[in-house]
Write a protein that holds these residues in place. Structure first.
Motif, PDB file in Angstrom:
ATOM      1  N   SER A  30       0.811  -1.217   0.000  1.00 17.93           N
ATOM      2  CA  SER A  30       0.000   0.000   0.000  1.00 17.93           C
ATOM      3  C   SER A  30       0.844   1.265   0.000  1.00 17.93           C
ATOM      4  O   SER A  30       0.319   2.352  -0.244  1.00 17.93           O
ATOM      5  CB  SER A  30      -0.939   0.013   1.206  1.00 17.93           C
ATOM      6  N   SER A  31       2.142   1.144   0.244  1.00 19.29           N
ATOM      7  CA  SER A  31       3.017   2.323   0.226  1.00 19.29           C
ATOM      8  C   SER A  31       3.788   2.450  -1.083  1.00 19.29           C
ATOM      9  O   SER A  31       4.524   3.424  -1.265  1.00 19.29           O
ATOM     10  CB  SER A  31       4.013   2.260   1.391  1.00 19.29           C
ATOM     11  N   TYR A  32       3.628   1.514  -2.006  1.00 14.92           N
ATOM     12  CA  TYR A  32       4.390   1.548  -3.259  1.00 14.92           C
ATOM     13  C   TYR A  32       3.720   2.444  -4.297  1.00 14.92           C
ATOM     14  O   TYR A  32       2.497   2.485  -4.410  1.00 14.92           O
ATOM     15  CB  TYR A  32       4.485   0.160  -3.892  1.00 14.92           C
ATOM     16  N   ALA A  33       4.533   3.093  -5.093  1.00 19.21           N
ATOM     17  CA  ALA A  33       4.047   3.661  -6.344  1.00 19.21           C
ATOM     18  C   ALA A  33       4.107   2.551  -7.389  1.00 19.21           C
ATOM     19  O   ALA A  33       5.048   1.759  -7.391  1.00 19.21           O
ATOM     20  CB  ALA A  33       4.914   4.830  -6.787  1.00 19.21           C
ATOM     21  N   MET A  34       3.109   2.493  -8.262  1.00 15.82           N
ATOM     22  CA  MET A  34       3.032   1.427  -9.260  1.00 15.82           C
ATOM     23  C   MET A  34       2.887   2.021 -10.647  1.00 15.82           C
ATOM     24  O   MET A  34       2.326   3.115 -10.809  1.00 15.82           O
ATOM     25  CB  MET A  34       1.850   0.510  -8.958  1.00 15.82           C
ATOM     26  N   ALA A  35       3.350   1.278 -11.626  1.00 13.93           N
ATOM     27  CA  ALA A  35       3.282   1.778 -12.998  1.00 13.93           C
ATOM     28  C   ALA A  35       3.235   0.621 -13.987  1.00 13.93           C
ATOM     29  O   ALA A  35       3.579  -0.517 -13.649  1.00 13.93           O
ATOM     30  CB  ALA A  35       4.487   2.668 -13.297  1.00 13.93           C
ATOM     31  N   TRP A  36       2.825   0.957 -15.189  1.00 16.43           N
ATOM     32  CA  TRP A  36       2.873   0.050 -16.325  1.00 16.43           C
ATOM     33  C   TRP A  36       3.719   0.694 -17.417  1.00 16.43           C
ATOM     34  O   TRP A  36       3.564   1.893 -17.711  1.00 16.43           O
ATOM     35  CB  TRP A  36       1.480  -0.231 -16.858  1.00 16.43           C
ATOM     36  N   PHE A  37       4.585  -0.115 -17.989  1.00 13.19           N
ATOM     37  CA  PHE A  37       5.380   0.274 -19.146  1.00 13.19           C
ATOM     38  C   PHE A  37       5.154  -0.784 -20.225  1.00 13.19           C
ATOM     39  O   PHE A  37       4.615  -1.868 -19.950  1.00 13.19           O
ATOM     40  CB  PHE A  37       6.871   0.338 -18.792  1.00 13.19           C
ATOM     41  N   ARG A  38       5.567  -0.480 -21.441  1.00 13.84           N
ATOM     42  CA  ARG A  38       5.466  -1.463 -22.510  1.00 13.84           C
ATOM     43  C   ARG A  38       6.659  -1.334 -23.447  1.00 13.84           C
ATOM     44  O   ARG A  38       7.293  -0.280 -23.524  1.00 13.84           O
ATOM     45  CB  ARG A  38       4.154  -1.299 -23.282  1.00 13.84           C
ATOM     46  N   GLN A  39       6.933  -2.421 -24.123  1.00 15.99           N
ATOM     47  CA  GLN A  39       8.036  -2.435 -25.075  1.00 15.99           C
ATOM     48  C   GLN A  39       7.635  -3.253 -26.286  1.00 15.99           C
ATOM     49  O   GLN A  39       7.344  -4.445 -26.180  1.00 15.99           O
ATOM     50  CB  GLN A  39       9.304  -3.001 -24.443  1.00 15.99           C
ATOM     51  N   ALA A  40       7.628  -2.582 -27.420  1.00 13.41           N
ATOM     52  CA  ALA A  40       7.341  -3.238 -28.688  1.00 13.41           C
ATOM     53  C   ALA A  40       8.652  -3.704 -29.320  1.00 13.41           C
ATOM     54  O   ALA A  40       9.720  -3.161 -29.002  1.00 13.41           O
ATOM     55  CB  ALA A  40       6.614  -2.277 -29.617  1.00 13.41           C
ATOM     56  N   PRO A  41       8.602  -4.692 -30.199  1.00 16.56           N
ATOM     57  CA  PRO A  41       9.828  -5.200 -30.826  1.00 16.56           C
ATOM     58  C   PRO A  41      10.602  -4.085 -31.511  1.00 16.56           C
ATOM     59  O   PRO A  41      10.041  -3.294 -32.266  1.00 16.56           O
ATOM     60  CB  PRO A  41       9.307  -6.214 -31.846  1.00 16.56           C
ATOM     61  N   GLY A  42      11.894  -4.001 -31.212  1.00 14.04           N
ATOM     62  CA  GLY A  42      12.750  -3.027 -31.848  1.00 14.04           C
ATOM     63  C   GLY A  42      12.599  -1.613 -31.319  1.00 14.04           C
ATOM     64  O   GLY A  42      13.200  -0.680 -31.870  1.00 14.04           O
ATOM     65  N   LYS A  43      11.814  -1.444 -30.264  1.00 10.94           N
ATOM     66  CA  LYS A  43      11.596  -0.105 -29.711  1.00 10.94           C
ATOM     67  C   LYS A  43      12.028  -0.044 -28.245  1.00 10.94           C
ATOM     68  O   LYS A  43      12.181  -1.057 -27.584  1.00 10.94           O
ATOM     69  CB  LYS A  43      10.123   0.290 -29.835  1.00 10.94           C
ATOM     70  N   GLU A  44      12.203   1.180 -27.775  1.00 16.59           N
ATOM     71  CA  GLU A  44      12.547   1.398 -26.377  1.00 16.59           C
ATOM     72  C   GLU A  44      11.326   1.112 -25.492  1.00 16.59           C
ATOM     73  O   GLU A  44      10.185   1.225 -25.927  1.00 16.59           O
ATOM     74  CB  GLU A  44      12.963   2.861 -26.177  1.00 16.59           C
ATOM     75  N   ARG A  45      11.611   0.784 -24.238  1.00 13.79           N
ATOM     76  CA  ARG A  45      10.531   0.639 -23.281  1.00 13.79           C
ATOM     77  C   ARG A  45       9.892   2.008 -23.058  1.00 13.79           C
ATOM     78  O   ARG A  45      10.606   3.002 -22.879  1.00 13.79           O
ATOM     79  CB  ARG A  45      11.060   0.082 -21.958  1.00 13.79           C
ATOM     80  N   GLU A  46       8.564   2.069 -23.072  1.00 15.25           N
ATOM     81  CA  GLU A  46       7.900   3.350 -22.926  1.00 15.25           C
ATOM     82  C   GLU A  46       6.859   3.315 -21.812  1.00 15.25           C
ATOM     83  O   GLU A  46       6.264   2.285 -21.513  1.00 15.25           O
ATOM     84  CB  GLU A  46       7.215   3.774 -24.243  1.00 15.25           C
ATOM     85  N   PHE A  47       6.673   4.464 -21.225  1.00 16.30           N
ATOM     86  CA  PHE A  47       5.730   4.635 -20.135  1.00 16.30           C
ATOM     87  C   PHE A  47       4.297   4.512 -20.638  1.00 16.30           C
ATOM     88  O   PHE A  47       3.967   4.996 -21.725  1.00 16.30           O
ATOM     89  CB  PHE A  47       5.941   6.013 -19.500  1.00 16.30           C
ATOM     90  N   VAL A  48       3.437   3.902 -19.827  1.00 17.24           N
ATOM     91  CA  VAL A  48       2.019   3.784 -20.156  1.00 17.24           C
ATOM     92  C   VAL A  48       1.156   4.503 -19.115  1.00 17.24           C
ATOM     93  O   VAL A  48       0.391   5.395 -19.442  1.00 17.24           O
ATOM     94  CB  VAL A  48       1.591   2.303 -20.240  1.00 17.24           C
ATOM     95  N   ALA A  49       1.293   4.105 -17.841  1.00 16.88           N
ATOM     96  CA  ALA A  49       0.457   4.683 -16.787  1.00 16.88           C
ATOM     97  C   ALA A  49       1.134   4.484 -15.446  1.00 16.88           C
ATOM     98  O   ALA A  49       1.904   3.537 -15.270  1.00 16.88           O
ATOM     99  CB  ALA A  49      -0.925   4.049 -16.775  1.00 16.88           C
ATOM    100  N   ALA A  50       0.836   5.368 -14.494  1.00 15.54           N
ATOM    101  CA  ALA A  50       1.431   5.270 -13.166  1.00 15.54           C
ATOM    102  C   ALA A  50       0.465   5.804 -12.124  1.00 15.54           C
ATOM    103  O   ALA A  50      -0.420   6.619 -12.422  1.00 15.54           O
ATOM    104  CB  ALA A  50       2.750   6.038 -13.095  1.00 15.54           C
TER     105      ALA A  50
END
Length: 125
Positions: A30-50
């Protein structure tokens, strides 16, 4: 030590919906910040939501704003990503991430010290 396990990925047609879930270990989820990232083939990992520890502070990438919703259930140690109106360009491996400093959240992957193994989302046209 925090362990994160994602689930819910799969193959969906464009316009469809998926709900990703991330289960976290640790007594202080309950004290953590959480997020989702994604990475498509051949691309950098990118932020989605936090989201911060309380859910009061959320961030979304412009590309998913209005279509994706991040939520958390601190009683169940889970964070979810509801994805609607999916597009082929949403195809990627989606990763759940956690930061022990949960009073805020961030769009930067460097803020998060713990990562899940990822779950594949494929959107067909």
């Amino acid at each position: 030590q925090v362990q994160l396990v994602e689930s819910g990925g799969g193959l969906v047609q464009a316009g469809g919906s998926l709900r990703l879930s991330c289960a976290a270990s640790g007594r202080t989820f309950s004290s953590y910040a959480m997020a989702w990232f994604r990475q498509a083939p051949g691309k950098e990992r990118e932020f989605v939501a936090a989201m911060d520890w309380s859910g009061g502070i959320t961030y979304y990438a412009d590309s998913v704003k209005g279509r994706f919703t991040i939520s958390r259930d601190n009683a169940k140690n889970t964070v979810a990503l509801r994805m609607n109106s999916l597009k082929p360009e949403d195809t990627a491996v989606y990763y759940c991430a956690a930061a022990l400093r949960g009073s805020t959240s961030s769009t930067s992957p460097n803020f998060y010290g713990y990562w899940g193994q990822g779950t594949q989302v494929t959107v067909s046209s």
